[in-house]
Design an enzyme around this catalytic site. Structure first.
Site, PDB file in Angstrom:
ATOM      1  N   ASP A   1      -0.235   4.452   0.990  1.00 13.92           N
ATOM      2  CA  ASP A   1      -0.499   5.498   1.991  1.00 13.92           C
ATOM      3  C   ASP A   1       0.247   5.234   3.291  1.00 13.92           C
ATOM      4  O   ASP A   1       0.693   4.118   3.561  1.00 13.92           O
ATOM      5  CB  ASP A   1      -2.003   5.598   2.272  1.00 13.92           C
TER       6      ASP A   1
ATOM      7  N   ASP B   1       6.153   1.486   6.618  1.00 13.26           N
ATOM      8  CA  ASP B   1       4.806   0.941   6.428  1.00 13.26           C
ATOM      9  C   ASP B   1       4.072   1.852   5.444  1.00 13.26           C
ATOM     10  O   ASP B   1       3.538   2.867   5.818  1.00 13.26           O
ATOM     11  CB  ASP B   1       4.103   0.886   7.781  1.00 13.26           C
TER      12      ASP B   1
ATOM     13  N   ASP C   1       3.554  -6.433   3.700  1.00 10.72           N
ATOM     14  CA  ASP C   1       3.083  -5.413   4.649  1.00 10.72           C
ATOM     15  C   ASP C   1       3.199  -5.909   6.088  1.00 10.72           C
ATOM     16  O   ASP C   1       2.442  -5.487   6.956  1.00 10.72           O
ATOM     17  CB  ASP C   1       1.614  -5.062   4.303  1.00 10.72           C
TER      18      ASP C   1
ATOM     19  N   GLU D   1      -5.033   2.021   2.698  1.00  9.46           N
ATOM     20  CA  GLU D   1      -5.052   0.847   3.578  1.00  9.46           C
ATOM     21  C   GLU D   1      -5.207   1.269   5.036  1.00  9.46           C
ATOM     22  O   GLU D   1      -5.923   0.640   5.813  1.00  9.46           O
ATOM     23  CB  GLU D   1      -3.758   0.038   3.398  1.00  9.46           C
ATOM     24  N   GLU D   2      -4.527   2.352   5.407  1.00  9.00           N
ATOM     25  CA  GLU D   2      -4.496   2.758   6.819  1.00  9.00           C
ATOM     26  C   GLU D   2      -5.832   3.304   7.309  1.00  9.00           C
ATOM     27  O   GLU D   2      -6.034   3.467   8.504  1.00  9.00           O
ATOM     28  CB  GLU D   2      -3.393   3.809   7.046  1.00  9.00           C
TER      29      GLU D   2
ATOM     30  N   HIS E   1       0.817  -1.216   0.000  1.00 10.03           N
ATOM     31  CA  HIS E   1       0.000   0.000   0.000  1.00 10.03           C
ATOM     32  C   HIS E   1       0.852   1.268   0.000  1.00 10.03           C
ATOM     33  O   HIS E   1       1.932   1.318   0.560  1.00 10.03           O
ATOM     34  CB  HIS E   1      -1.036  -0.007   1.124  1.00 10.03           C
TER      35      HIS E   1
ATOM     36  N   HIS F   1       3.817   3.364  12.550  1.00  5.87           N
ATOM     37  CA  HIS F   1       2.891   4.427  12.978  1.00  5.87           C
ATOM     38  C   HIS F   1       3.478   5.263  14.104  1.00  5.87           C
ATOM     39  O   HIS F   1       2.748   5.789  14.937  1.00  5.87           O
ATOM     40  CB  HIS F   1       1.533   3.865  13.420  1.00  5.87           C
TER      41      HIS F   1
HETATM   42 ZN   LIG Z   1       0.798  -1.374   6.394  1.00  7.16          ZN
END
Ligand SMILES: [Zn+2]
Length: 414
Positions: free
Chosen positions: A85, A146, A203, A180-181, A83, A386
């Site tokens: 984003d 990520d 991922d 995705e997030e 992904h 994150h």
């Molecule tokens: Zn991810």
């Protein structure tokens, strides 16, 4: 020109993280932010430069391309997915990747904010990284490993394959997805059009891990109903649903079955919202378990507890609504055991000890699995995602590329 495995991965990764691709939960558009498309267009150009002719970006922002099979015998069509984003939790604007070469166990103080430090004592995974080159942000943003590590690894693997025609592979489909997030990564994804028989998301965390399980997840909404009267004239008449709901919540287990008291393969019931007044109080739960049977038991437990609670308050009542969120992808993957077996083999050929891992949450792969595209998740090497302390090592990224290449080869074997 011959290239080595992982030759371009670090350079690509550091370039990709400079694109601000943060997604936005409150957006009503798809993709949720236009900046994801800017990155998608860059990836599209790079796929074309690699010679992938049908490279495309659609109006939703999905970037797809095909690397044609180079063998005459038939082999399954594999998808590779990552992904674009980054998490809305931490800023992903003006990311300044820092390479800390030849890590020797010291604390890594991030130069943009000295309060942000990676410490061996708090980060056991760093023990495996002695001598490696670790990439972090400067401490003012997340890094974006990520999932830009996943994208860089897939791109490097494609680049390697286009320059090494002697490596045999079947048809490979690639997809880079937005949002995705914010839980919408595959909302408009056309599995049929994509044309793969199954896929792997890049991922996950540790590079030896294959994630083949997610929770089974439901949400539950319990509405407690009391009887409202003017408080000055309420004796023996008023039934307070606020007290009813709190009596109910007070009976929930204190030391088990909660997010804050469980780990690994344990599930939970989690009240996350309460709202109401004298007449009516609504309590919302999310409930999680790796097995459907366990999930149903947790629902029955809540229902029985609510039933028991209202018995102590005559003329009160409750209603109980369950909504399905998602299901464990293992139920799909178990019908296609080869997907995980071959992934384990690919990890082993890269001289790593494969380990199956259960995700305490959902993934796009789980959703894809139920949309007809069975999709386990593989590790990219990312850690502390994150957060401003997000990190990844160049050596792990190279190993992850090796795993992708092994996987492609294993699936093309006779
Ligand atoms: Zn991810």
């Amino acid at each position: 020109m011959q290239v080595e495995i992982g030759q371009t991965v670090a350079e690509r990764f550091q370039r990709y993280v400079r694109f601000d691709t943060q997604s936005d939960e409150d957006s009503k558009t798809y993709p949720s932010t236009d900046r994801q498309k800017d990155f998608g267009i860059r990836l599209l150009d790079e796929l074309k430069e690699l010679g992938l002719n049908d490279a495309n970006i659609d109006p939703y922002g999905y970037v797809t391309a095909t690397l044609a099979s180079n063998i005459s015998r038939s082999a399954p069509t594999i998808g590779l997915v990552a992904h674009m984003d980054t998490s809305p939790d931490v800023s992903g604007k003006d990311v300044k990747p820092q390479v800390h070469k030849n890590y020797s166990g010291q604390d890594i103080i991030l130069p943009g904010d000295s309060r942000q430090a990676l410490r061996l004592s708090e980060t056991p995974e760093l023990k495996e990284q002695l001598g490696n080159d670790i990439i972090t942000s400067d401490g003012t943003t997340l890094l974006g490993a990520d999932d830009k590590s996943g994208i860089a690894e897939i791109m490097d693997a494609l680049s390697y394959l286009t320059k090494h025609p002697e490596v045999e592979h079947g048809t490979i489909k690639v997809a880079f997805t937005p949002d995705e997030e914010v839980g919408a990564g595959v909302e408009h994804f056309d599995v049929r059009k994509f044309g793969a028989q199954f896929a792997y998301t890049m991922d996950g965390g540790n590079i030896n891990e294959i994630e083949n399980e997610t929770f089974c997840a439901d949400s539950v909404r319990i509405t407690f109903r009391g009887v409202s009267f003017h408080p000055g004239h309420a004796k023996r008449k008023l039934i307070n649903s606020v007290k009813l709901a709190s009596a109910f919540l007070d009976q929930l287990p204190k030391n088990t079955d909660s997010p804050e008291t469980t780990e690994e393969r344990e599930g939970y019931v989690h009240p996350h919202s309460i709202q109401g007044g004298v007449e009516e109080t609504v309590v919302k739960f999310i409930i999680r378990d790796f097995e459907l049977e366990g999930l149903k038991k947790k629902e029955e437990y809540l229902r029985a507890l609510a039933d028991q609670t209202v018995k102590d308050y005559p003329r009160s009542s409750f209603s109980f609504e369950v909504e399905e969120s998602y299901r464990n992808m293992r139920y799909v993957l178990d019908k296609n055991p080869e997907l995980v077996e071959k992934a384990m083999k690919a990890v082993r050929i890269a001289s790593l000890q494969p380990r199956l891992h259960s995700i305490r949450g959902g993934t796009d792969g789980a959703k894809l699995s139920y949309m007809g595209l069975p999709t386990p998740n593989l590790g990219t090497g990312m850690h502390n995602i994150h957060s401003k302390l997000e990190w990844i090592s160049i050596q792990d990224m190279k190993k992850a590329v090796e795993v992708i290449l092994n996987l492609v080869k294993v699936w093309a074997m006779e």
